[in-house]
Design an enzyme around this catalytic site. Structure first.
Site, PDB file in Angstrom:
ATOM      1  N   CYS A 401       0.830  -1.198   0.000  1.00 51.48           N
ATOM      2  CA  CYS A 401       0.000   0.000   0.000  1.00 51.48           C
ATOM      3  C   CYS A 401       0.880   1.270   0.000  1.00 51.48           C
ATOM      4  O   CYS A 401       1.383   1.641  -1.053  1.00 51.48           O
ATOM      5  CB  CYS A 401      -0.982  -0.044   1.167  1.00 51.48           C
ATOM      6  SG  CYS A 401      -2.410   0.989   0.892  1.00 51.48           S
ATOM      7  N   HIS A 532      -3.730  -4.803   0.540  1.00 52.44           N
ATOM      8  CA  HIS A 532      -2.996  -5.377   1.687  1.00 52.44           C
ATOM      9  C   HIS A 532      -3.042  -6.903   1.630  1.00 52.44           C
ATOM     10  O   HIS A 532      -3.934  -7.520   2.241  1.00 52.44           O
ATOM     11  CB  HIS A 532      -3.618  -4.880   2.996  1.00 52.44           C
ATOM     12  CG  HIS A 532      -3.353  -3.445   3.269  1.00 52.44           C
ATOM     13  ND1 HIS A 532      -2.216  -3.005   3.898  1.00 52.44           N
ATOM     14  CD2 HIS A 532      -4.065  -2.353   2.975  1.00 52.44           C
ATOM     15  CE1 HIS A 532      -2.244  -1.686   3.985  1.00 52.44           C
ATOM     16  NE2 HIS A 532      -3.355  -1.256   3.440  1.00 52.44           N
ATOM     17  N   GLU A 534      -1.344  -8.967   3.146  1.00 53.51           N
ATOM     18  CA  GLU A 534      -1.126  -9.578   4.472  1.00 53.51           C
ATOM     19  C   GLU A 534      -2.450  -9.945   5.162  1.00 53.51           C
ATOM     20  O   GLU A 534      -2.471 -10.826   6.019  1.00 53.51           O
ATOM     21  CB  GLU A 534      -0.284  -8.646   5.359  1.00 53.51           C
ATOM     22  CG  GLU A 534      -0.951  -7.368   5.852  1.00 53.51           C
ATOM     23  CD  GLU A 534      -0.839  -6.183   4.883  1.00 53.51           C
ATOM     24  OE1 GLU A 534      -0.574  -6.424   3.683  1.00 53.51           O
ATOM     25  OE2 GLU A 534      -1.026  -5.034   5.328  1.00 53.51           O
TER      26      GLU A 534
HETATM   27  N1  GLN Z   1      -1.672   6.671   3.105  1.00 57.07           N
HETATM   28  C1  GLN Z   1      -1.899   5.955   1.899  1.00 57.07           C
HETATM   29  C2  GLN Z   1      -3.302   6.161   1.364  1.00 57.07           C
HETATM   30  O1  GLN Z   1      -4.175   6.537   2.076  1.00 57.07           O
HETATM   31  C3  GLN Z   1      -1.628   4.483   2.090  1.00 57.07           C
HETATM   32  C4  GLN Z   1      -2.574   3.819   3.037  1.00 57.07           C
HETATM   33  C5  GLN Z   1      -2.072   2.506   3.536  1.00 57.07           C
HETATM   34  O2  GLN Z   1      -0.900   2.210   3.437  1.00 57.07           O
HETATM   35  N2  GLN Z   1      -2.944   1.727   4.132  1.00 57.07           N
HETATM   36  O3  GLN Z   1      -3.542   5.961   0.210  1.00 57.07           O
END
Ligand code: GLN
Length: 561
Positions: A401, A532, A534
């Site tokens: 992400c 994600h 994970e």
């Molecule tokens: N801050 C980034 C976004 O909002 C990534 C979010 C994250 O890593 N969960 O897009």
């Protein structure tokens, strides 16, 4: 008022059995793992289980809570932002859970108040008792019915004796009144030891916890003694006598090397037999073998694999690292175990790479580096510098992400030459906003409506053939869980592609980029995901991208030796 009718919302719920897991003495003693393990061993005996978590706070969900205080925010397929224990249930039970499996005090009240506003109570005075506990019970029943479960396993957050969870305990009391034989209460309680070696176990705090339960009209049916070591016969006798449970129902829950050992440990004390007997469920076949095999592998894997995880919280004293990134940690472990490796995971603070760029060299000692998800601008430049180091020095890299977004920022700056390129999360006026917020989200942000502005939960993605992603998954259509506001800016895709970045996964309409990678002849493993992965890794079913990452790390490990 006819409570009987109210708390038996449907015929099916008559047959549901309930196991409530409550905590004594203090929190953080592993109620979630205990509940997950109870679920695991019940399922191994052919019982269908669904697991629920109750969090006794006013937040409607876990999305607005700081992970350094509360641990990771876990995300379900349907986008529910919830407590990390939900991740434990999914990992142990290998089920996908949904919104109905999670509730907070806030969400329960919100529902009841909304129904009151909709005139659904027909002019009645909506008192806290019984209406709040009734709502709790009906949610538990709904979850069990949806999952067609024989047993609803419900973990009540906090500890007995606190104000916060009193209404949930009241729900148990009401349910037990109605179905005395179908409700089982498991008290997970801390048994401290102050002696050298930690073997002189003190049962008194647990005795008080059991009394606290009595004071709200409940009795523990089973006590799990969380202690540094196994409970001896004396301690079991004492707890049995003082807390009013049979001695065989006092179960040792000693510290273990791996959380995945816990179900096997419980079975050493024949827990599933006890549970089935108490719940009056006919014993069925026993099959914990795949799990036993997993644990044998965990203990027999000696060759290490060293993975560095870079984050912003790690060098500031705001710790709770393991809890803030628990799914990442577990996903690394699942894949390492699958390759018979012993994972050695180290936390690396990105602040250090900012202050002292020479420290970047230390990254070379790792077999692989992960930059997990995150928010905000603290420590960002250090992460970008570390990603550059991994790219240039061919260290296997997995960006999750934010870790993917920052990999593109790094690439834009240092390969394409877009000086000052950034995500607008960090620099809203950057000349090259390679990561930006989608227009529809922007409007909500401007109105400061932060709750609900994220892309949350499962979204489909299409993979591109002959890429690391497609060969890892072995299919071309996937579904993965999201939690983010920002996206790859479509205006820059062509430039990235020309410079050698492969967008190997994207939304079916091609608007959103989901996976980026560098070609295998350029870098052994450089992959970033907007989602994600994970969150979907399971011990018996590791996530394909983590699995490939670990394989690449093993190759490096070989050449490092
Ligand atoms: N801050 C980034 C976004 O909002 C990534 C979010 C994250 O890593 N969960 O897009």
């Amino acid at each position: 008022m006819n409570i009987k009718l109210i708390i038996m919302p449907s015929k099916k719920s008559r047959a549901i059995k309930y196991v409530f897991v409550v905590g004594g003495v203090m929190s953080g003693v592993g109620k979630g793992i205990t509940a997950s393990s109870i679920g695991k061993i019940l399922e191994s005996r052919g019982v269908r289980v669904t697991a629920l978590k109750i969090d006794p706070y006013v937040n409607v969900d876990a999305g607005t809570m700081n992970p350094t205080e509360h641990g990771e925010t876990f995300v379900l397929d349907d986008g529910t932002e919830c407590d990390q224990d939900m991740g434990n249930y999914e990992r142990f039970l290998d089920h996908d859970l949904s919104r109905v499996n999670y509730m907070t005090t806030g969400s329960v009240y919100l529902d009841v108040i909304q129904r009151e506003r909709n005139l659904e109570f027909g002019g009645k005075c909506v008192s806290v008792v019984p209406y709040i506990p009734m709502e709790v019970i009906s949610r538990i029943n709904r979850a069990a019915e949806l999952a067609n479960a024989d047993v609803a396993l419900v973990e009540v957050g906090g500890t007995v004796g606190e104000y916060e969870n009193i209404l949930f305990l009241e729900a148990i009391r009401m349910l037990k009144l109605q179905h005395p034989g179908n409700v089982l209460i498991a008290l997970v309680s801390f048994i401290p030891s102050l002696s050298a070696g930690g073997t002189e176990l003190k049962t008194k705090p647990t005795q008080h916890a059991a009394r606290n339960l009595n004071s709200v009209g409940l009795n523990a049916d089973i006590i799990f003694g969380r202690a540094p070591v196994r409970l001896d016969e004396k301690r079991k006798e004492k707890l049995s006598l003082m807390c009013g449970v049979a001695k065989e129902d006092v179960i040792s829950a000693p510290n273990v090397e791996s959380i995945y050992d816990v179900p096997l440990n419980f079975e050493k004390e024949a827990l599933s037999d006890r549970l089935l007997k108490k719940l009056n469920i006919k014993p069925r076949a026993r099959d914990l073998e795949p799990w036993r095999k997993l644990c044998r592998t965990i203990h027999s894997s000696k060759q290490e694999i060293r993975i560095g995880v870079i984050g912003k919280y790690f060098d500031t004293g705001e710790f709770m690292l393991a809890d803030s990134y628990i799914s990442v940690l577990e996903a690394i472990k699942h894949s390492a175990y699958a390759s018979h490796r012993k994972p050695v995971i180290e936390w690396l603070g990105s602040g250090e790479f900012e202050k002292n760029p020479r420290s970047l060299k230390t990254l070379s000692q790792y077999d692989g580096i992960i930059v997990p998800g995150g928010f905000g601008n603290r420590g960002i430049e250090g992460k970008i510098a570390a990603i550059r180091y991994c790219r240039e020095n061919k260290i296997p890299y997995l960006g999750l992400c934010y870790g993917m977004q920052l990999a593109l920022v790094e690439f834009a700056r240092n390969v394409i030459g877009l000086k000052g390129a950034n995500t607008t999360e960090v620099n809203p006026t950057t000349k090259y906003p390679v990561i930006d917020i989608l227009p529809e989200q922007k409007k909500l942000m401007e109105e400061k409506k932060y709750g609900g502005t994220m892309r949350l939960g499962a979204c489909p993605a299409s993979l591109v053939q002959k890429t690391i992603a497609s060969s890892a998954y072995g299919v071309l259509e996937i579904s993965e869980r999201h939690r983010h506001r920002y996206e790859v800016n479509p205006d820059y895709i062509e430039q990235f592609e020309k410079a050698g970045v492969i967008f190997s996964g994207h939304s079916p309409d091609r608007r959103l980029m989901e996976i980026v990678e560098l070609p295998r002849d350029v870098h052994p493993f450089f992959v970033g995901t907007q989602f994600h992965p994970e969150l979907k890794s399971r011990p018996l079913n590791p996530h394909p991208l983590f699995r490939e990452f670990i394989k690449a790390a093993m190759k490096r490990n070989k050449t490092n030796e």
